[in-house]
Design an enzyme around this catalytic site. Structure first.
Site, PDB file in Angstrom:
ATOM      1  N   GLU A  49       8.492   2.835  14.373  1.00  0.00           N
ATOM      2  CA  GLU A  49       9.331   3.226  13.232  1.00  0.00           C
ATOM      3  C   GLU A  49       9.335   4.740  13.125  1.00  0.00           C
ATOM      4  OE1 GLU A  49       7.823   0.927   9.843  1.00  0.00           O
ATOM      5  OE2 GLU A  49       9.445  -0.493  10.175  1.00  0.00           O
ATOM      6  N   ASN A  88       0.801  -1.238   0.000  1.00  0.00           N
ATOM      7  CA  ASN A  88       0.000   0.000   0.000  1.00  0.00           C
ATOM      8  C   ASN A  88       0.832   1.286   0.000  1.00  0.00           C
ATOM      9  OD1 ASN A  88       0.704  -0.440   2.667  1.00  0.00           O
ATOM     10  ND2 ASN A  88      -1.296   0.056   3.512  1.00  0.00           N
ATOM     11  N   GLU A 128       4.790  -3.954  12.270  1.00  0.00           N
ATOM     12  CA  GLU A 128       3.821  -2.891  11.984  1.00  0.00           C
ATOM     13  C   GLU A 128       2.641  -3.572  11.312  1.00  0.00           C
ATOM     14  OE1 GLU A 128       3.970   0.128  12.934  1.00  0.00           O
ATOM     15  OE2 GLU A 128       6.070   0.455  13.423  1.00  0.00           O
ATOM     16  N   CYS A 172      -3.221   1.382   6.844  1.00  0.00           N
ATOM     17  CA  CYS A 172      -3.389   0.815   8.184  1.00  0.00           C
ATOM     18  C   CYS A 172      -3.964   1.872   9.120  1.00  0.00           C
ATOM     19  CB  CYS A 172      -2.064   0.313   8.704  1.00  0.00           C
ATOM     20  SG  CYS A 172      -0.769   1.560   8.601  1.00  0.00           S
TER      21      CYS A 172
HETATM   22  P1  NAP Z   1       0.288  -9.006   3.928  1.00  0.00           P
HETATM   23  O1  NAP Z   1      -0.503  -9.898   3.065  1.00  0.00           O
HETATM   24  O2  NAP Z   1       0.490  -9.388   5.341  1.00  0.00           O
HETATM   25  O3  NAP Z   1       1.703  -8.866   3.178  1.00  0.00           O
HETATM   26  C1  NAP Z   1       2.706  -8.024   3.670  1.00  0.00           C
HETATM   27  C2  NAP Z   1       4.038  -8.550   3.183  1.00  0.00           C
HETATM   28  O4  NAP Z   1       4.279  -9.832   3.739  1.00  0.00           O
HETATM   29  C3  NAP Z   1       4.115  -8.745   1.670  1.00  0.00           C
HETATM   30  O5  NAP Z   1       5.401  -8.447   1.227  1.00  0.00           O
HETATM   31  C4  NAP Z   1       3.814 -10.212   1.513  1.00  0.00           C
HETATM   32  O6  NAP Z   1       4.265 -10.763   0.315  1.00  0.00           O
HETATM   33  C5  NAP Z   1       4.560 -10.765   2.703  1.00  0.00           C
HETATM   34  N1  NAP Z   1       4.160 -12.081   3.104  1.00  0.00           N
HETATM   35  C6  NAP Z   1       2.948 -12.680   2.985  1.00  0.00           C
HETATM   36  N2  NAP Z   1       2.994 -13.937   3.472  1.00  0.00           N
HETATM   37  C7  NAP Z   1       4.264 -14.137   3.907  1.00  0.00           C
HETATM   38  C8  NAP Z   1       4.951 -15.248   4.509  1.00  0.00           C
HETATM   39  N3  NAP Z   1       4.347 -16.399   4.773  1.00  0.00           N
HETATM   40  N4  NAP Z   1       6.248 -15.092   4.821  1.00  0.00           N
HETATM   41  C9  NAP Z   1       6.889 -13.950   4.586  1.00  0.00           C
HETATM   42  N5  NAP Z   1       6.308 -12.864   4.010  1.00  0.00           N
HETATM   43  C10 NAP Z   1       5.003 -12.960   3.687  1.00  0.00           C
HETATM   44  O7  NAP Z   1      -0.263  -7.533   3.953  1.00  0.00           O
HETATM   45  P2  NAP Z   1      -0.687  -6.640   2.703  1.00  0.00           P
HETATM   46  O8  NAP Z   1      -2.029  -7.046   2.269  1.00  0.00           O
HETATM   47  O9  NAP Z   1       0.413  -6.601   1.688  1.00  0.00           O
HETATM   48  O10 NAP Z   1      -0.708  -5.199   3.371  1.00  0.00           O
HETATM   49  C11 NAP Z   1      -1.822  -4.684   3.989  1.00  0.00           C
HETATM   50  C12 NAP Z   1      -1.706  -4.870   5.482  1.00  0.00           C
HETATM   51  O11 NAP Z   1      -0.558  -4.177   5.942  1.00  0.00           O
HETATM   52  C13 NAP Z   1      -2.882  -4.270   6.216  1.00  0.00           C
HETATM   53  O12 NAP Z   1      -3.245  -5.122   7.262  1.00  0.00           O
HETATM   54  C14 NAP Z   1      -2.316  -2.964   6.747  1.00  0.00           C
HETATM   55  O13 NAP Z   1      -2.980  -2.481   7.869  1.00  0.00           O
HETATM   56  C15 NAP Z   1      -0.915  -3.364   7.046  1.00  0.00           C
HETATM   57  N6  NAP Z   1      -0.049  -2.189   7.101  1.00  0.00           N
HETATM   58  C16 NAP Z   1       0.414  -1.803   8.324  1.00  0.00           C
HETATM   59  C17 NAP Z   1       1.209  -0.675   8.430  1.00  0.00           C
HETATM   60  C18 NAP Z   1       1.729  -0.236   9.757  1.00  0.00           C
HETATM   61  O14 NAP Z   1       2.675   0.552   9.773  1.00  0.00           O
HETATM   62  N7  NAP Z   1       1.184  -0.691  10.875  1.00  0.00           N
HETATM   63  C19 NAP Z   1       1.536   0.054   7.286  1.00  0.00           C
HETATM   64  C20 NAP Z   1       1.032  -0.366   6.057  1.00  0.00           C
HETATM   65  C21 NAP Z   1       0.250  -1.513   5.993  1.00  0.00           C
HETATM   66  P3  NAP Z   1       3.223 -10.961  -0.919  1.00  0.00           P
HETATM   67  O15 NAP Z   1       2.856  -9.620  -1.369  1.00  0.00           O
HETATM   68  O16 NAP Z   1       4.003 -11.691  -1.945  1.00  0.00           O
HETATM   69  O17 NAP Z   1       2.063 -11.719  -0.395  1.00  0.00           O
END
Ligand code: NAP
Length: 484
Positions: A465, A158, A257, A291
């Protein structure tokens, strides 16, 4: 794609960046434009062996990088900061094409991303320590700080540029080497960033980038490898929990995060104009895919009708389209599954009694569009109140008392951010203190700032962070007992 778009996409290297060199892979994976569904280009699809090669490069470079003078590390970061800013138009276009956000927001993200490099360039030369006398006298406590070591950095789709610099910046400043794994849907920003870091003078192996369509297969061997000393992850709570379990095996340091479920509280004494601007920012930034997005909007009963009507009017007027089109605010969601999820959440809320003031129905393709939507009377048991909507849907509900608003705001396992609008200083601070979140926006709808500590409590994560403590995530404290 027009010629400028094609040129921007083609300017990005498509390989893996390992040990300061670009490597092609046998397999590739497509990167799509979420506004059209078309393939933008193919990039390398790393194998687990590629991942371990990147870790080896990082481990081999660790000792020299840790010994590199802080001022040198700082100057490299400052060069990268300037290069990002000078390259804003190309990088913003790349971010818009692969992620969908409007170009104006993408430009803002590049500025935000660059600022992490400047902030941590300034922090690199300010690492502190101590020399004190033991309470019983005699020995001395010498306390110093050292880089934690080779770090694995996993980022979401995102904010593809800013989430990368928010991790790479402090890692470099602290003297840590890293392997960065961007999200499958948005690898281009990180690949472009790797090229910039190379040109800014980051030595071979200090930052490595691996892209993959199978993150579990790639990352698990790296996480379990004892040479990895740190995992910094931004993404969903579900994946974060699974990674924490893996990290437990080698007692690896983690920063997490994770997801949010931000409450947005509007009291009856609020400046409603300001609250309206605030909720639009907190809801619509990144098309609701943040997020920090306002997920549950609680408005005091005496002002909710006026507030909802004005919000619906503003949301209905937001132009929807491809992020490259001038003036667009509502770009596409990241993929078709995101549209399906938002559609189902809205249907569920309606079935439970929520009323639609604007939007509420999916748009015919192509592209993953969902219109700006305002719902009122969303009951607390609606599914969208318990999960991240991650779309342009504002869910409003009335409240009567401060205690009730606080209890409902805190009734979630998440605790990333909350927003409070009131003109009363006493109430504002009282409510901010009682909210169970890592961050609060008091009369402001955006909290993200590289100079402030960003992070959540409860299931929204571990660590902070940015800000003065952001570099701590990449440092170990060493105490040396000195007998004189
Ligand atoms: P996600 O599905 O958890 O993926 C995040 C990252 O983790 C991606 O690079 C993903 O790769 C990787 N990943 C997925 N499964 C994995 C595994 N088994 N082992 C290692 N890495 C793995 O989250 P998203 O849909 O991309 O992002 C949205 C989420 O991020 C939301 O929940 C949002 O709230 C959160 N977010 C939090 C913050 C914060 O600072 N708190 C900031 C931004 C976003 P792939 O893309 O290849 O699946």
């Amino acid at each position: 794609m027009d010629r400028a778009e094609q040129a921007a996409v083609d300017s990005v290297p498509s390989g893996l960046y390992i040990g300061g060199r670009w490597r092609e892979t046998a397999a590739t994976m497509p990167v799509h434009d979420p506004a059209t569904g078309r393939v933008l280009r193919a990039v390398a699809d790393a194998t687990p062996e590629d991942g371990l090669a990147a870790l080896t490069a990082a481990a081999d470079a660790q000792r020299d990088w840790a010994r590199t003078p802080p001022r040198t590390r700082s100057e490299i970061l400052l060069r990268a900061h300037r290069m990002l800013l000078d390259d804003t138009e190309r990088l913003a276009l790349i971010a818009t094409l692969e992620m969908g956000k409007p170009l104006a927001e993408a430009r803002g993200e590049i500025a935000y991303a660059a600022e992490f490099f400047r902030w941590f360039a300034e922090e690199a030369v300010r690492l502190d320590g101590g020399y004190t006398t033991a309470p019983a006298g005699g020995s001395r406590f010498l306390v110093t700080r050292q880089p934690v070591g080779p770090s694995l950095l996993i980022t979401p789709w995102n904010f593809p540029m800013a989430m990368a610099t928010r991790k790479i910046g402090p890692a470099l400043a602290a003297g840590c080497t890293s392997v960065v794994k961007p999200a499958e849907q948005t690898p281009l920003c990180t690949l472009a960033l790797a090229e910039i870091l190379h040109a800014a003078g980051v030595p071979a192996g200090v930052v490595n980038v691996v892209t993959t369509s199978d993150p579990g297969a790639l990352m698990t061997p790296m996480i379990l490898d004892e040479r990895s000393r740190k995992l910094s992850f931004t993404g969903s709570t579900a994946v974060g929990k699974a990674l924490l379990e893996q990290c437990a095996r080698t007692v690896m340091r983690t920063s997490m995060e994770l997801g949010g479920n931000a409450p947005f509280l509007v009291f009856d004494d609020a400046d409603l104009d300001a609250a309206l601007e605030g909720v639009l920012a907190a809801k619509m930034r990144n098309i609701g895919q943040a997020c920090t997005a306002a997920n549950r909007i609680f408005v005091q009963r005496s002002v909710i009708d006026e507030f909802a009507a004005r919000l619906a009017e503003r949301m209905a007027a937001l132009p929807m389209g491809r992020g490259t089109e001038p003036g667009v605010v509502v770009g596409p969601l990241i993929d078709a599954a995101a549209v399906t999820k938002v559609t189902e959440l809205v249907a569920d809320a309606r079935a439970r009694g929520a009323r639609v003031l604007t939007g509420g129905d999916p748009v015919d393709g192509p592209g993953n569009f969902y219109p700006a939507t305002v719902l009122v009377d969303v009951p607390d048991d609606a599914r969208m109140c318990g999960t991240e909507i991650f779309g342009p849907v504002a869910a409003l509900a009335p409240f009567d008392t401060e205690d009730e608003a606080l209890a409902r705001a805190n009734d979630t396992p998440y605790g990333l951010v909350a927003y409070v609008y009131t003109e009363s200083l006493r109430r504002g601070l009282r409510v901010c203190e009682a909210l169970e979140t890592g961050m609060v926006g008091l009369n402001q709808g955006v909290v993200s700032n590289p100079a402030a500590p960003f992070g959540g409590v409860k299931e929204s994560g571990l660590g902070r962070e940015g800000g003065p403590t952001g570099i701590d995530e990449f440092l170990e404290t060493k105490y040396i007992g000195v007998q004189l």
